[in-house]
Motif scaffolding. Structure first.
Motif, PDB file in Angstrom:
ATOM      1  N   SER A  82       0.826  -1.207   0.000  1.00 15.13           N
ATOM      2  CA  SER A  82       0.000   0.000   0.000  1.00 15.13           C
ATOM      3  C   SER A  82       0.861   1.258   0.000  1.00 15.13           C
ATOM      4  CB  SER A  82      -0.925   0.003   1.227  1.00 15.13           C
ATOM      5  OG  SER A  82      -0.182   0.010   2.433  1.00 15.13           O
ATOM      6  N   GLY A  83       2.016   1.193   0.671  1.00 17.82           N
ATOM      7  CA  GLY A  83       2.917   2.345   0.698  1.00 17.82           C
ATOM      8  C   GLY A  83       3.476   2.665  -0.668  1.00 17.82           C
ATOM      9  N   VAL A  97       1.599  10.416   3.599  1.00 18.24           N
ATOM     10  CA  VAL A  97       2.130  10.192   4.946  1.00 18.24           C
ATOM     11  C   VAL A  97       1.244   9.206   5.710  1.00 18.24           C
ATOM     12  CG1 VAL A  97       2.766  11.288   7.120  1.00 18.24           C
ATOM     13  CG2 VAL A  97       3.123  12.505   4.971  1.00 18.24           C
ATOM     14  N   VAL A  98      -0.075   9.404   5.600  1.00 13.34           N
ATOM     15  CA  VAL A  98      -1.028   8.519   6.282  1.00 13.34           C
ATOM     16  C   VAL A  98      -0.890   7.090   5.767  1.00 13.34           C
ATOM     17  CG1 VAL A  98      -3.474   8.021   6.658  1.00 13.34           C
ATOM     18  CG2 VAL A  98      -2.668  10.377   6.743  1.00 13.34           C
ATOM     19  N   TRP A 124       2.963   0.699   7.544  1.00 13.05           N
ATOM     20  CA  TRP A 124       4.011   0.258   8.476  1.00 13.05           C
ATOM     21  C   TRP A 124       3.418  -0.257   9.777  1.00 13.05           C
ATOM     22  CZ3 TRP A 124       4.877   2.892  13.181  1.00 13.05           C
ATOM     23  CH2 TRP A 124       5.948   2.406  13.949  1.00 13.05           C
ATOM     24  N   LEU A 125       2.419   0.447  10.313  1.00 16.02           N
ATOM     25  CA  LEU A 125       1.849   0.113  11.614  1.00 16.02           C
ATOM     26  C   LEU A 125       1.036  -1.179  11.592  1.00 16.02           C
ATOM     27  CD1 LEU A 125       1.319   1.062  14.566  1.00 16.02           C
ATOM     28  CD2 LEU A 125      -0.740   2.206  13.691  1.00 16.02           C
ATOM     29  N   ASP A 178       2.996  -4.061   8.605  1.00 17.55           N
ATOM     30  CA  ASP A 178       4.446  -4.273   8.737  1.00 17.55           C
ATOM     31  C   ASP A 178       5.206  -3.987   7.444  1.00 17.55           C
ATOM     32  OD1 ASP A 178       4.302  -5.045  11.447  1.00 17.55           O
ATOM     33  OD2 ASP A 178       3.787  -7.095  10.875  1.00 17.55           O
ATOM     34  N   GLU A 179       4.719  -3.031   6.668  1.00 14.77           N
ATOM     35  CA  GLU A 179       5.434  -2.637   5.456  1.00 14.77           C
ATOM     36  C   GLU A 179       6.635  -1.770   5.837  1.00 14.77           C
ATOM     37  OE1 GLU A 179       1.471  -2.574   2.557  1.00 14.77           O
ATOM     38  OE2 GLU A 179       2.570  -0.727   2.965  1.00 14.77           O
ATOM     39  N   LYS A 180       7.741  -1.955   5.135  1.00 21.20           N
ATOM     40  CA  LYS A 180       8.980  -1.265   5.490  1.00 21.20           C
ATOM     41  C   LYS A 180       8.980   0.169   4.967  1.00 21.20           C
ATOM     42  CE  LYS A 180      11.870  -5.427   5.611  1.00 21.20           C
ATOM     43  NZ  LYS A 180      13.049  -6.101   5.027  1.00 21.20           N
TER      44      LYS A 180
END
Length: 293
Positions: free
Chosen positions: A92-93, A255-256, A262-263, A266-268
């Motif tokens: 998703s990032g 940013v969101v 990540w939260l 667990d994406e880096k």
């Protein structure tokens, strides 16, 4: 008035940022096109019944329907549908990072069609954005050799192109169009039917028994907060602020999306990704600086 404005800003900045996470969770067990299709059928139906209860339904002429159909194909079926498909194979990032390239795509198309003139500011902004994209892929070019990863990235790039073309089309020839809510309602219902039909064409035997409760909740969340709340808030902001400022403010979405990915998943988040995001956002700010001033 200010309370409404701040609330709308929050909705666009936060809820649209969460859609990347919602899509990623949704496609864990739900086929991407039917996820996008049902999402739009739900949101379109909500707006329809709202308009019906308020006695604000409008008669749609063939010309208005055609315009809504074209926008629906470009901005929902292709842009939203391909984004949903792409997130089945990429994080998703990364999807949110690639999507930040949309303003540059709009700008380049406007330059090609002669709607904007090339300037030093524009060139600097484009170069900053291109360098940000280069940083993202510099260390992962070999990943493009993986078919699934390549499909995800290319799907996002085609989604950006479709959204950019749709944005330009929306701004040109909007006379005699439907009211905002009615127009969105028609687009969502059209897209819902088309996207669902596409999924059934590729996979006729769809079994809902494999759908997890987590993915179903994500789909409902996307329909309620990603489509209805997010779009209504965005439309309100457009009437209150210059569109350039709204677009720049919506970059909080990135940013969101990165933080939630990540939260929760667990994406880096690497230093390279942060620097790349800074370059892309800086490019947008440089391109739009004079208008914002």
């Amino acid at each position: 008035m200010k309370t409404k404005l701040y609330l709308a800003l929050f909705c666009v900045a936060f809820f649209w940022g969460t859609t990347f996470l919602g899509i990623r969770i949704g496609v864990e067990t739900i086929p991407p096109f039917i996820l996008a299709g049902i999402r739009n059928l739900i949101s379109g139906s909500i707006i329809f019944f709202y308009l019906y209860s308020q006695k604000k339904l409008e008669k749609v002429s063939p010309r208005q329907f055609l315009r809504a159909f074209i926008l629906s194909i470009l901005m929902i079926v292709l842009a939203n549908g391909l984004t949903t498909y792409g997130e089945k194979y990429i994080t998703s990032g990364l999807a949110s990072l690639i999507s930040t390239f949309t303003p540059f795509c709009v700008l380049i198309l406007n330059l090609i069609f002669g709607y904007e003139k090339l300037s030093v500011k524009t060139v600097v902004g484009i170069l900053l954005g291109m360098f940000g994209i280069f940083l993202i892929y510099q260390s992962s070019l070999t990943d493009l050799l993986i078919p699934e990863y390549r499909q995800g990235v290319f799907a996002l790039l085609f989604a950006i192109l479709a959204w950019a073309i749709g944005t330009i089309f929306m701004k040109r020839g909007s006379e005699n169009s439907l009211t905002m809510l009615m127009n969105v309602c028609v687009q969502m219902l059209i897209a819902g039917v088309v996207l669902t039909a596409i999924q059934f064409y590729f996979t006729p035997d769809i079994s809902t028994t494999t759908w997890s409760l987590r993915s179903v909740f994500a789909m409902i969340y996307l329909a309620l907060f990603g489509s209805v709340v997010g779009y209504v808030a965005f439309s309100y902001l457009i009437t209150q602020l210059p569109s350039t400022k709204v677009v720049v403010l919506s970059y909080i979405n990135l940013v969101v999306a990165l933080f939630l990915g990540w939260l929760i998943l667990d994406e880096k988040i690497t230093i390279r990704i942060i620097i790349a995001a800074a370059f892309i956002i800086s490019g947008v700010l440089v391109v739009n600086y004079r208008k914002m001033k």
